[in-house]
Design a protein around this motif. Structure first.
Motif, short mmCIF file in Angstrom:
data_model
loop_
_atom_site.label_atom_id
_atom_site.label_comp_id
_atom_site.label_asym_id
_atom_site.label_seq_id
_atom_site.Cartn_x
_atom_site.Cartn_y
_atom_site.Cartn_z
N GLU A 135 0.85 -1.18 0.00
CA GLU A 135 0.00 0.00 0.00
C GLU A 135 0.89 1.24 0.00
O GLU A 135 2.07 1.17 0.37
N PRO A 136 0.35 2.39 -0.40
CA PRO A 136 1.19 3.60 -0.52
C PRO A 136 1.92 3.97 0.76
O PRO A 136 3.07 4.44 0.70
N GLU A 137 1.31 3.76 1.94
CA GLU A 137 1.98 4.18 3.17
C GLU A 137 3.22 3.36 3.47
O GLU A 137 4.08 3.79 4.25
N HIS A 138 3.36 2.19 2.82
CA HIS A 138 4.55 1.38 3.07
C HIS A 138 5.76 1.91 2.34
O HIS A 138 6.87 1.42 2.56
N LEU A 139 5.56 2.89 1.45
CA LEU A 139 6.69 3.52 0.78
C LEU A 139 7.26 4.68 1.59
O LEU A 139 8.31 5.22 1.24
N LYS A 140 6.59 5.08 2.66
CA LYS A 140 6.99 6.27 3.40
C LYS A 140 7.91 5.96 4.56
O LYS A 140 8.63 6.85 5.02
N LYS A 141 7.87 4.75 5.10
CA LYS A 141 8.74 4.40 6.20
C LYS A 141 9.04 2.91 6.16
O LYS A 141 8.34 2.14 5.51
N ASN A 142 10.08 2.53 6.89
CA ASN A 142 10.51 1.13 6.88
C ASN A 142 9.48 0.25 7.56
O ASN A 142 8.76 0.67 8.46
N PHE A 143 9.42 -0.99 7.13
CA PHE A 143 8.45 -1.92 7.70
C PHE A 143 8.76 -2.25 9.15
O PHE A 143 7.88 -2.66 9.89
N ALA A 144 10.00 -2.07 9.58
CA ALA A 144 10.33 -2.34 10.97
C ALA A 144 9.61 -1.40 11.91
O ALA A 144 9.44 -1.69 13.09
N LYS A 145 9.16 -0.25 11.40
CA LYS A 145 8.46 0.72 12.24
C LYS A 145 6.97 0.44 12.33
O LYS A 145 6.27 1.09 13.08
N PHE A 146 6.48 -0.52 11.53
CA PHE A 146 5.08 -0.87 11.59
C PHE A 146 4.85 -1.85 12.74
O PHE A 146 5.69 -2.72 12.99
N LEU A 261 -2.77 0.98 -7.54
CA LEU A 261 -1.36 0.95 -7.92
C LEU A 261 -0.60 1.99 -7.11
O LEU A 261 -1.04 3.13 -6.95
N ILE A 262 0.55 1.60 -6.59
CA ILE A 262 1.37 2.54 -5.83
C ILE A 262 2.39 3.17 -6.78
O ILE A 262 2.87 2.54 -7.72
N ARG A 263 2.71 4.42 -6.53
CA ARG A 263 3.57 5.19 -7.42
C ARG A 263 4.77 5.72 -6.65
O ARG A 263 4.71 6.81 -6.07
N PRO A 264 5.87 4.98 -6.62
CA PRO A 264 7.07 5.47 -5.93
C PRO A 264 7.67 6.66 -6.68
O PRO A 264 7.71 6.69 -7.91
N LYS A 265 8.14 7.64 -5.91
CA LYS A 265 8.70 8.85 -6.51
C LYS A 265 10.21 8.95 -6.31
O LYS A 265 10.93 9.33 -7.22
N THR A 266 10.68 8.63 -5.11
CA THR A 266 12.10 8.75 -4.83
C THR A 266 12.78 7.39 -5.00
O THR A 266 12.14 6.35 -5.12
N LEU A 267 14.10 7.43 -4.97
CA LEU A 267 14.87 6.19 -5.11
C LEU A 267 14.64 5.27 -3.92
O LEU A 267 14.59 4.05 -4.06
N LYS A 270 11.36 3.51 -4.39
CA LYS A 270 11.49 2.46 -5.40
C LYS A 270 12.18 1.23 -4.82
O LYS A 270 11.85 0.10 -5.18
N ALA A 271 13.14 1.44 -3.92
CA ALA A 271 13.82 0.31 -3.29
C ALA A 271 12.86 -0.46 -2.39
O ALA A 271 12.94 -1.69 -2.28
N ARG A 272 11.94 0.26 -1.74
CA ARG A 272 11.00 -0.40 -0.85
C ARG A 272 9.94 -1.19 -1.61
O ARG A 272 9.17 -1.95 -1.01
N MET A 273 9.88 -1.04 -2.91
CA MET A 273 8.97 -1.85 -3.70
C MET A 273 9.34 -3.32 -3.66
O MET A 273 8.51 -4.19 -3.95
N ASN A 274 10.58 -3.64 -3.29
CA ASN A 274 11.06 -5.02 -3.31
C ASN A 274 11.00 -5.68 -1.94
O ASN A 274 11.56 -6.76 -1.76
N ILE A 275 10.34 -5.08 -0.97
CA ILE A 275 10.34 -5.64 0.37
C ILE A 275 9.36 -6.80 0.53
O ILE A 275 9.47 -7.59 1.45
N GLY A 276 8.41 -6.91 -0.37
CA GLY A 276 7.33 -7.89 -0.18
C GLY A 276 7.59 -9.27 -0.72
O GLY A 276 6.70 -10.13 -0.63
N TRP A 277 8.76 -9.54 -1.30
CA TRP A 277 9.01 -10.86 -1.89
C TRP A 277 8.99 -11.94 -0.81
O TRP A 277 9.54 -11.77 0.26
N LEU A 278 8.38 -13.07 -1.12
CA LEU A 278 8.39 -14.20 -0.21
C LEU A 278 9.74 -14.88 -0.21
O LEU A 278 10.49 -14.82 -1.18
N ASP A 279 10.04 -15.55 0.88
CA ASP A 279 11.26 -16.34 0.99
C ASP A 279 11.05 -17.64 0.22
O ASP A 279 10.17 -18.44 0.55
#
Length: 328
Positions: A135-146, A261-267, A270-279
């Motif tokens: 979701e868009p809010e997951h692009l604003k801060k690290n998941f460790a803070k959730f 659709l989420i729209r990343p703006k900063t680098l 864009k890097a946080r777009m890859n956090i959701g991959w499963l192991d």
């Protein structure tokens, strides 16, 4: 009066299909396969071959049927689930359409993706993987803070514990709670995941007699509630030939899906777009995914090999759609 040996104890097993809990008198040196044979009623014509034991407290499958209860650490206070290994998973394709498929939740995610791609007629499945929707809010801060929500299990005797959810990305989108000894799910939190968008379609009903891996519904159809209280499928819009449909995507997806659709703006975003991959080394179930949840099937490794228009119509189209929507 029944004399019970000192080396035996009661084991609680919840059969999810029948929604009943059984108590078996077992010994620590009994193997997992023998326990499952005790659960199967020979007079019941139901096929139990796709069932296995799941340990909710430890978040693991007891897949090694030759191991004993002592070897896996099952004790008298344990609660096991006898549940199907193949479950319904809502898969969002790269062209943003949703498909309901039967996927093996007990094997490694890599193997599950290989089987899924085989059913979808997509060659070289090693290029793809499953990821959790963002979701868009997951692009604003690290998941460790959730706040990390875990599955709360309340047993019949009042025992409460949190189920650990293995996730190498510290990405634990779980807010599904188990209530009662029957293991029924509470989905009152408007969505399957902490991070997953609400599906644009209603809850998918279970369809009996569907072969594992077979897509069971059309992403273009609709689900509606009947007067009897059950969810039925409106077949006025059918998928038709499944592979042919995946090889030709609609020009404009559903407005509801496109708005999500989420729209990343900063680098960094864009890097946080890859956090959701499963192991890939863990099963889908071990990573907090449950039946009827939503995952995205996407190309993860951009090292495309042997693209052939004759054999890769679905693969080429989905690759193009993923590139298109990543730009748009």
């Amino acid at each position: 009066m029944i004399h019970v040996g000192e080396n035996t104890w009661n084991l609680r097993i919840y059969i999810t299909d029948l929604q009943v809990e059984r108590h078996l008198r077992v010994r620590g040196d009994q193997h997992i396969g023998g326990i499952m044979l005790q659960l199967v009623d020979p007079e019941n014509p139901k096929d139990w071959s796709d069932h296995a034991l799941w340990w909710p407290e430890k978040n693991i499958w007891l897949s090694r049927t030759r191991s004993t209860l002592d070897q896996v650490g099952v004790q008298a206070n344990s609660l096991l689930h006898f549940t199907p290994m193949h479950k319904i998973l809502r898969v969002q394709m790269p062209d943003l359409r949703h498909i309901d498929c039967r996927v093996d939740f007990s094997i490694k995610t890599f193997a599950a993706v290989v089987n899924l791609c085989k059913d979808l007629d997509i060659r070289h499945p090693e290029e793809l993987s499953l990821c959790k929707p963002l979701e868009p809010e997951h692009l604003k801060k690290n998941f460790a803070k959730f706040p990390q929500k875990k599955i709360t299990i309340i047993e019949a005797d009042g025992t409460v514990y949190l189920q650990p959810a293995a996730d190498t990305n510290s990405f634990i989108p779980i807010n599904t709670a188990y209530h009662g000894s029957n293991g029924s799910l509470d989905r009152s939190h408007n969505g399957n995941f902490l991070c997953a968008p609400v599906s644009p379609y209603a809850t998918t009903p279970r369809r009996a007699g569907t072969a594992p891996g077979t897509p069971i519904s059309s992403p273009t159809g609709t689900w509606k509630h009947s007067s009897s209280g059950y969810t039925t499928y409106d077949s006025s819009s059918s998928l038709g030939d499944f592979q042919e449909n995946l090889a030709a995507s609609p020009r404009i997806p559903s407005p509801d899906v496109r708005n999500r659709l989420i729209r990343p703006k900063t680098l960094i975003e864009k890097a946080r777009m890859n956090i959701g991959w499963l192991d890939s080394s863990l099963s889908i179930m071990e990573q907090g995914i449950r039946e009827y949840d939503t995952l995205c099937l996407k190309f993860k490794y951009y090292t495309f090999f042997d693209l052939n228009p004759k054999y890769d119509q679905v693969r080429i189209n989905q690759l193009y759609e993923q590139a298109k929507w990543s730009i748009l």
